[in-house]
Design a protein around this motif. Structure first.
Motif, PDB file in Angstrom:
ATOM      1  N   GLU A  21       0.820  -1.203   0.000  1.00  0.00           N
ATOM      2  CA  GLU A  21       0.000   0.000   0.000  1.00  0.00           C
ATOM      3  C   GLU A  21       0.863   1.268   0.000  1.00  0.00           C
ATOM      4  N   LEU A  22       1.984   1.233   0.709  1.00  0.00           N
ATOM      5  CA  LEU A  22       2.903   2.370   0.696  1.00  0.00           C
ATOM      6  C   LEU A  22       3.451   2.609  -0.709  1.00  0.00           C
ATOM      7  N   LEU A  23       3.756   1.525  -1.409  1.00  0.00           N
ATOM      8  CA  LEU A  23       4.235   1.662  -2.782  1.00  0.00           C
ATOM      9  C   LEU A  23       3.138   2.164  -3.716  1.00  0.00           C
ATOM     10  N   TRP A  24       1.901   1.699  -3.511  1.00  0.00           N
ATOM     11  CA  TRP A  24       0.788   2.008  -4.410  1.00  0.00           C
ATOM     12  C   TRP A  24       0.306   3.446  -4.254  1.00  0.00           C
ATOM     13  N   ARG A  25       0.097   3.873  -2.997  1.00  0.00           N
ATOM     14  CA  ARG A  25      -0.476   5.204  -2.816  1.00  0.00           C
ATOM     15  C   ARG A  25       0.303   6.123  -1.892  1.00  0.00           C
ATOM     16  N   GLY A  26       1.432   5.642  -1.381  1.00  0.00           N
ATOM     17  CA  GLY A  26       2.319   6.506  -0.607  1.00  0.00           C
ATOM     18  C   GLY A  26       2.044   6.590   0.876  1.00  0.00           C
ATOM     19  N   TRP A  27       0.965   5.988   1.362  1.00  0.00           N
ATOM     20  CA  TRP A  27       0.669   5.984   2.784  1.00  0.00           C
ATOM     21  C   TRP A  27      -0.253   4.813   3.097  1.00  0.00           C
ATOM     22  N   SER A  28      -0.391   4.504   4.368  1.00  0.00           N
ATOM     23  CA  SER A  28      -1.260   3.421   4.801  1.00  0.00           C
ATOM     24  C   SER A  28      -1.892   3.806   6.133  1.00  0.00           C
ATOM     25  N   HIS A  29      -2.702   2.938   6.657  1.00  0.00           N
ATOM     26  CA  HIS A  29      -3.379   3.133   7.936  1.00  0.00           C
ATOM     27  C   HIS A  29      -3.125   1.886   8.768  1.00  0.00           C
ATOM     28  N   GLY A  30      -3.027   2.040  10.065  1.00  0.00           N
ATOM     29  CA  GLY A  30      -2.739   0.910  10.944  1.00  0.00           C
ATOM     30  C   GLY A  30      -3.711  -0.249  10.801  1.00  0.00           C
ATOM     31  N   SER A  31      -4.964   0.047  10.503  1.00  0.00           N
ATOM     32  CA  SER A  31      -5.956  -1.020  10.346  1.00  0.00           C
ATOM     33  C   SER A  31      -5.635  -1.916   9.148  1.00  0.00           C
ATOM     34  N   MET A  32      -4.906  -1.374   8.177  1.00  0.00           N
ATOM     35  CA  MET A  32      -4.575  -2.153   6.984  1.00  0.00           C
ATOM     36  C   MET A  32      -3.520  -3.221   7.290  1.00  0.00           C
ATOM     37  N   PHE A  33      -2.713  -3.001   8.308  1.00  0.00           N
ATOM     38  CA  PHE A  33      -1.777  -4.031   8.751  1.00  0.00           C
ATOM     39  C   PHE A  33      -2.561  -5.262   9.213  1.00  0.00           C
TER      40      PHE A  33
END
Length: 134
Positions: A21-33
């Motif tokens: 997700e970091l590669l795809w859109r540059g950021w993520s959210h803890g719930s995505m882990f």
């Protein structure tokens, strides 16, 4: 021992998904882990049933799993659309899931199947998996 394996593989799956997700859109959210770890475990366990599905079908089922986990996570933590927002994408449901991303999850699920099996074998031993493609 089985709980330890699930924890290790779930952690690795969560890290991998967060990285994707970091590669795809540059950021993520803890719930995505957490969502990524759950998806990785569920997709990986598709190969442990008595008569495993062919890999192509496992990829399709994996896409449904990811979409349903994404919907559940969306309804729980994305109510204000602060994590993602699919409302502008055709084929969306409540702005939480959409058809284009469900289709994208098929190749991601295929990669997750291979990676799960490889990690499981490398970390915990066992025989090489044999895949039926169709």
């Amino acid at each position: 021992m089985k709980l330890w394996r699930c924890c290790v593989l779930g952690y690795l799956g969560g890290m991998l998904y967060t990285g994707l997700e970091l590669l795809w859109r540059g950021w993520s959210h803890g719930s995505m882990f957490l969502a990524g770890g759950i998806c990785f475990l569920l997709i990986g366990h598709l190969g442990t049933v008595v008569q495993p599905l062919p890999v192509v079908w496992r990829g399709c089922v994996g896409a449904v799993i990811v979409t349903m986990v994404e919907l559940a996570a969306g309804l729980l933590v994305n109510r204000e659309y602060g994590v993602w927002d699919y409302r502008g994408i055709p084929g969306n449901f409540l702005g939480q899931i959409c058809l284009p991303y469900t289709l994208l999850w098929i190749p991601v699920s295929l990669a997750a199947i291979m990676l799960y099996d490889t990690l499981h074998r490398a970390l915990f031993g066992g025989t090489r998996f044999r895949y039926r493609w169709i």
